[in-house]
Design an enzyme around this catalytic site. Sequence first.
Site, PDB file in Angstrom:
ATOM      1  N   ASP A  56      94.704  73.446  63.088  1.00  0.00           N
ATOM      2  CA  ASP A  56      96.137  73.353  62.800  1.00  0.00           C
ATOM      3  C   ASP A  56      96.882  73.154  64.114  1.00  0.00           C
ATOM      4  O   ASP A  56      96.556  73.791  65.115  1.00  0.00           O
ATOM      5  CB  ASP A  56      96.647  74.603  62.079  1.00  0.00           C
ATOM      6  CG  ASP A  56      98.006  74.323  61.461  1.00  0.00           C
ATOM      7  OD1 ASP A  56      98.044  73.706  60.388  1.00  0.00           O
ATOM      8  OD2 ASP A  56      99.030  74.669  62.082  1.00  0.00           O
TER       9      ASP A  56
HETATM   10  C1  LIG Z   1     101.881  66.802  68.353  1.00  0.00           C
HETATM   11  C2  LIG Z   1     101.136  65.762  67.568  1.00  0.00           C
HETATM   12  C3  LIG Z   1     100.642  66.040  66.315  1.00  0.00           C
HETATM   13  N1  LIG Z   1      99.974  65.076  65.603  1.00  0.00           N
HETATM   14  C4  LIG Z   1      99.472  65.349  64.248  1.00  0.00           C
HETATM   15  C5  LIG Z   1      98.075  65.936  64.153  1.00  0.00           C
HETATM   16  C6  LIG Z   1      98.087  66.546  62.765  1.00  0.00           C
HETATM   17  O1  LIG Z   1      97.682  65.552  61.804  1.00  0.00           O
HETATM   18  C7  LIG Z   1      99.557  66.875  62.531  1.00  0.00           C
HETATM   19  C8  LIG Z   1      99.777  68.367  62.515  1.00  0.00           C
HETATM   20  O2  LIG Z   1      99.639  68.831  61.219  1.00  0.00           O
HETATM   21  P1  LIG Z   1      98.517  69.832  60.728  1.00  0.00           P
HETATM   22  O3  LIG Z   1      99.162  70.691  59.703  1.00  0.00           O
HETATM   23  O4  LIG Z   1      97.852  70.488  61.890  1.00  0.00           O
HETATM   24  O5  LIG Z   1      97.429  68.882  60.060  1.00  0.00           O
HETATM   25  P2  LIG Z   1      97.567  67.904  58.819  1.00  0.00           P
HETATM   26  O6  LIG Z   1      98.377  68.535  57.729  1.00  0.00           O
HETATM   27  O7  LIG Z   1      97.996  66.549  59.308  1.00  0.00           O
HETATM   28  O8  LIG Z   1      96.054  67.770  58.365  1.00  0.00           O
HETATM   29  P3  LIG Z   1      95.061  68.913  57.782  1.00  0.00           P
HETATM   30  O9  LIG Z   1      95.844  70.168  57.519  1.00  0.00           O
HETATM   31  O10 LIG Z   1      94.484  68.328  56.525  1.00  0.00           O
HETATM   32  O11 LIG Z   1      94.023  69.081  58.854  1.00  0.00           O
HETATM   33  O12 LIG Z   1     100.300  66.301  63.595  1.00  0.00           O
HETATM   34  C9  LIG Z   1      99.758  63.812  66.146  1.00  0.00           C
HETATM   35  O13 LIG Z   1      99.162  62.955  65.503  1.00  0.00           O
HETATM   36  N2  LIG Z   1     100.231  63.541  67.405  1.00  0.00           N
HETATM   37  C10 LIG Z   1     100.908  64.447  68.150  1.00  0.00           C
HETATM   38  O14 LIG Z   1     101.289  64.124  69.301  1.00  0.00           O
END
Ligand SMILES: Cc1cn([C@H]2C[C@H](O)[C@@H](COP(=O)(O)OP(=O)(O)OP(=O)(O)O)O2)c(=O)[nH]c1=O
Length: 188
Positions: free
Chosen positions: A71
């Site tokens: 997360d």
């Molecule tokens: C800060 C940052 C986050 N992110 C993304 C990564 C994660 O997909 C998202 C954070 O949300 P999460 O809740 O961590 O993950 P998710 O809901 O996308 O997927 P899952 O719970 O099924 O694993 O933000 C980027 O792609 N680039 C960035 O610079």
Amino acid sequence: MRLILASQSPRRHELMTAAGYQFEVMLPSETAECGICSRESTPELVARLAYQKAIDVAGRVTGSATIIACDTVADIMGRVLGKPEDRRHAEEMLRLLSGRKHAVYSGLCVLEVPGGEPQVEVSKSELEMARLSEDQIESYLDSEAWCGKSGAFGYQDGHPWLQLISGTSENVVGLPVDVLQRLLGTAG
Ligand SMILES: Cc1cn([C@H]2C[C@H](O)[C@@H](COP(=O)(O)OP(=O)(O)OP(=O)(O)O)O2)c(=O)[nH]c1=O
């Protein structure tokens, strides 16, 4: 080793593949990513959510496997920025981050089933965003590149206005690969 990535995040899939892992994907249910506790720090929050996602998927796995769940949230002055709900929410986050330093935390949980002890670690990266002009904010919001990304930005999109100060870029993008390698015993 049979690896199961408990994530729908395309960035996590890409990072796992780039690191050379073969894996299956199982999606954590929406309810795995919930529960607000006001006394919880940001590192505690991402650790708990990663753990909840791993446990959620563990309940549906048949046979033996190693589950990987993560997360990621941004944190500015103790305020947690998750995934924006809509354009207005993304704009609020960008205005908050503009011209300031902030941190991105990822919780990672590795859990062997059946019967393993969950291993949970939290990684922190620090970033600085340049002050954004009104035009930059508008065109970024129009691009919808903020969708599904904590803090409403994608470090992987290579914005010149976003600098990494400490920690790894993989951690920012959602999967601290160095920690994963260590926990899986495949480092180096
Ligand atoms: C800060 C940052 C986050 N992110 C993304 C990564 C994660 O997909 C998202 C954070 O949300 P999460 O809740 O961590 O993950 P998710 O809901 O996308 O997927 P899952 O719970 O099924 O694993 O933000 C980027 O792609 N680039 C960035 O610079």
